[in-house]
Write a protein that holds these residues in place. Structure first.
Motif, PDB file in Angstrom:
ATOM      1  N   LEU A 132      -1.597 -43.577-101.310  1.00  0.00           N
ATOM      2  CA  LEU A 132      -1.704 -44.160-102.648  1.00  0.00           C
ATOM      3  C   LEU A 132      -0.352 -44.671-103.135  1.00  0.00           C
ATOM      4  N   PRO A 133      -0.317 -45.873-103.732  1.00  0.00           N
ATOM      5  CA  PRO A 133       0.935 -46.396-104.280  1.00  0.00           C
ATOM      6  C   PRO A 133       1.292 -45.679-105.583  1.00  0.00           C
ATOM      7  N   PRO A 134       2.527 -45.818-106.065  1.00  0.00           N
ATOM      8  CA  PRO A 134       2.964 -45.103-107.269  1.00  0.00           C
ATOM      9  C   PRO A 134       2.155 -45.431-108.519  1.00  0.00           C
ATOM     10  N   ASP A 135       1.568 -46.637-108.594  1.00  0.00           N
ATOM     11  CA  ASP A 135       0.860 -47.018-109.817  1.00  0.00           C
ATOM     12  C   ASP A 135      -0.588 -46.528-109.856  1.00  0.00           C
ATOM     13  N   VAL A 136      -1.052 -45.823-108.836  1.00  0.00           N
ATOM     14  CA  VAL A 136      -2.430 -45.328-108.803  1.00  0.00           C
ATOM     15  C   VAL A 136      -2.441 -43.815-108.952  1.00  0.00           C
ATOM     16  N   LEU A 137      -3.110 -43.334-109.989  1.00  0.00           N
ATOM     17  CA  LEU A 137      -3.264 -41.896-110.190  1.00  0.00           C
ATOM     18  C   LEU A 137      -4.414 -41.343-109.357  1.00  0.00           C
ATOM     19  N   VAL A 163      -7.941 -45.419-111.263  1.00  0.00           N
ATOM     20  CA  VAL A 163      -7.276 -45.050-112.516  1.00  0.00           C
ATOM     21  C   VAL A 163      -5.772 -45.218-112.347  1.00  0.00           C
ATOM     22  N   HIS A 164      -5.191 -46.052-113.212  1.00  0.00           N
ATOM     23  CA  HIS A 164      -3.740 -46.258-113.247  1.00  0.00           C
ATOM     24  C   HIS A 164      -3.143 -45.489-114.428  1.00  0.00           C
ATOM     25  N   GLU A 169      -0.638 -51.767-115.467  1.00  0.00           N
ATOM     26  CA  GLU A 169      -0.833 -51.550-114.037  1.00  0.00           C
ATOM     27  C   GLU A 169      -2.220 -51.987-113.581  1.00  0.00           C
ATOM     28  N   SER A 170      -3.235 -51.693-114.375  1.00  0.00           N
ATOM     29  CA  SER A 170      -4.581 -52.114-113.979  1.00  0.00           C
ATOM     30  C   SER A 170      -4.714 -53.631-114.027  1.00  0.00           C
ATOM     31  N   GLY A 171      -4.003 -54.278-114.950  1.00  0.00           N
ATOM     32  CA  GLY A 171      -4.010 -55.731-115.003  1.00  0.00           C
ATOM     33  C   GLY A 171      -3.375 -56.363-113.773  1.00  0.00           C
ATOM     34  N   TRP A 172      -2.313 -55.757-113.287  1.00  0.00           N
ATOM     35  CA  TRP A 172      -1.677 -56.273-112.078  1.00  0.00           C
ATOM     36  C   TRP A 172      -2.563 -56.085-110.862  1.00  0.00           C
ATOM     37  N   PHE A 242     -11.028 -51.743-118.128  1.00  0.00           N
ATOM     38  CA  PHE A 242     -10.927 -51.243-119.495  1.00  0.00           C
ATOM     39  C   PHE A 242      -9.750 -50.292-119.542  1.00  0.00           C
ATOM     40  N   GLY A 243      -8.713 -50.672-120.280  1.00  0.00           N
ATOM     41  CA  GLY A 243      -7.517 -49.841-120.352  1.00  0.00           C
ATOM     42  C   GLY A 243      -6.916 -49.634-118.979  1.00  0.00           C
ATOM     43  N   PRO A 244      -6.656 -48.390-118.587  1.00  0.00           N
ATOM     44  CA  PRO A 244      -6.009 -48.121-117.301  1.00  0.00           C
ATOM     45  C   PRO A 244      -6.963 -48.112-116.122  1.00  0.00           C
ATOM     46  N   VAL A 245      -8.242 -48.351-116.358  1.00  0.00           N
ATOM     47  CA  VAL A 245      -9.255 -48.214-115.309  1.00  0.00           C
ATOM     48  C   VAL A 245      -9.735 -49.578-114.827  1.00  0.00           C
ATOM     49  N   THR A 246      -9.803 -49.747-113.521  1.00  0.00           N
ATOM     50  CA  THR A 246     -10.517 -50.876-112.935  1.00  0.00           C
ATOM     51  C   THR A 246     -11.752 -50.346-112.217  1.00  0.00           C
TER      52      THR A 246
END
Length: 286
Positions: A132-137, A163-164, A169-172, A242-246
């Motif tokens: 997992l990359p750093p931006d993914v929880l 979940v970011h 982060e989710s937008g990127w 939606f928010g931090p979630v894709t």
């Protein structure tokens, strides 16, 4: 993020909006130029600061409906997960099972992806997995199928939730999905499985009847499985945020299975995931 290798009135409203998104992206209109324009908009502005839509008090993009109320509820930032453990717990409340698609859909084998791994499209347009990359929880993909019967082949469906830490982060993630299509219209999933002739489009909230998600991304093309034989089959990927979630659902068609039925399954799954996400992260109505 993509996994390659390896209802009530509110719900119905999501389905209708989702159908408009899929209808706009499945007819081939716009081609590469339209896709490049969509990618440019996504890459040049985070969803929290998009000029194409307003923002709520917490930065949630809003597109006013006829009554002036936002079509997407306001994000409650206090409900965003801050740790991997909290993100995994949130995933457990958002992910869907086969019942979300209807009685014909079954679990596939394997049913769930390895939560420690992440798909990456390499420079040769071949999907690999990494940590997992750093931006993914946290992330989860579940795999479903409609077995071959009644004159049609095996239909494959997968549903992914990621979940970011935050909306940026989710937008990127959506921006990277757009870049992948532009860079690799032909992609290899694994030996004997390929995606061909991909093209995609991204719509911010309020653009072209997108009233269901802060950022919508749809990708379509053909799925080729040499082991199953026959000609290329329809492939579609629909992603929302939606928010931090894709969240996303992908469908791979089969001989004798109607395109409209495949689209409906993708919309149904994506809509259910979005309803679950908003119920977990939206501010309570006053």
């Amino acid at each position: 993020m993509r996994d390659r290798p390896g209802f009530g009135l509110r719900a119905r409203g999501c389905v209708v909006a989702g159908l408009f998104v899929l209808a706009g992206c499945s007819g081939g209109g716009g081609g590469a130029d339209a896709a490049k324009g969509a990618a440019s908009r996504t890459l040049s502005a985070s969803p929290a600061s998009s000029a194409s839509s307003g923002t709520g008090s917490t930065g949630t993009p809003t597109a006013p409906g006829a009554s002036g109320a936002p079509l997407v509820p306001e994000l409650d930032e206090s409900r965003q997960p801050k740790t991997a453990a909290e993100a995994r717990a949130l995933l457990g409340r958002i992910v869907i099972g086969q019942a979300a698609f209807g009685p014909e859909v079954e679990r596939a084998t394997p049913f769930e992806s390895d939560p420690r791994r992440w798909p990456v499209l390499d420079q040769d347009c071949v999907w690999q997995t990494e940590g997992l990359p750093p931006d993914v929880l946290a992330t989860s993909t579940r795999y479903f199928q409609i077995p071959a019967k009644d004159g049609h082949g095996r239909v494959l469906i997968n549903a992914t939730v990621t979940v970011h830490h935050n909306r940026q982060e989710s937008g990127w993630e959506t921006a990277r999905a757009m870049e992948e299509v532009l860079r690799c219209p032909d992609q290899k999933l694994r030996d004997g499985e390929d995606l061909k002739g991909l093209w995609g489009g991204a719509l911010h909230l309020g653009e072209q009847m997108n009233g269901w998600t802060e950022d919508a991304f749809t990708e379509s093309g053909k799925y080729v499985n040499t082991a199953q034989g026959g000609g290329p089959q329809p492939y579609i990927w629909s992603q929302g945020q939606f928010g931090p979630v894709t969240l996303a659902v992908a469908g791979k068609g089969a001989e004798g299975f109607a395109d409209a039925a495949l689209n409906a399954l993708v919309v149904q799954g994506t809509s259910r995931l979005m309803v679950n996400t908003k119920q977990e992260l939206a501010k309570a109505a006053p």
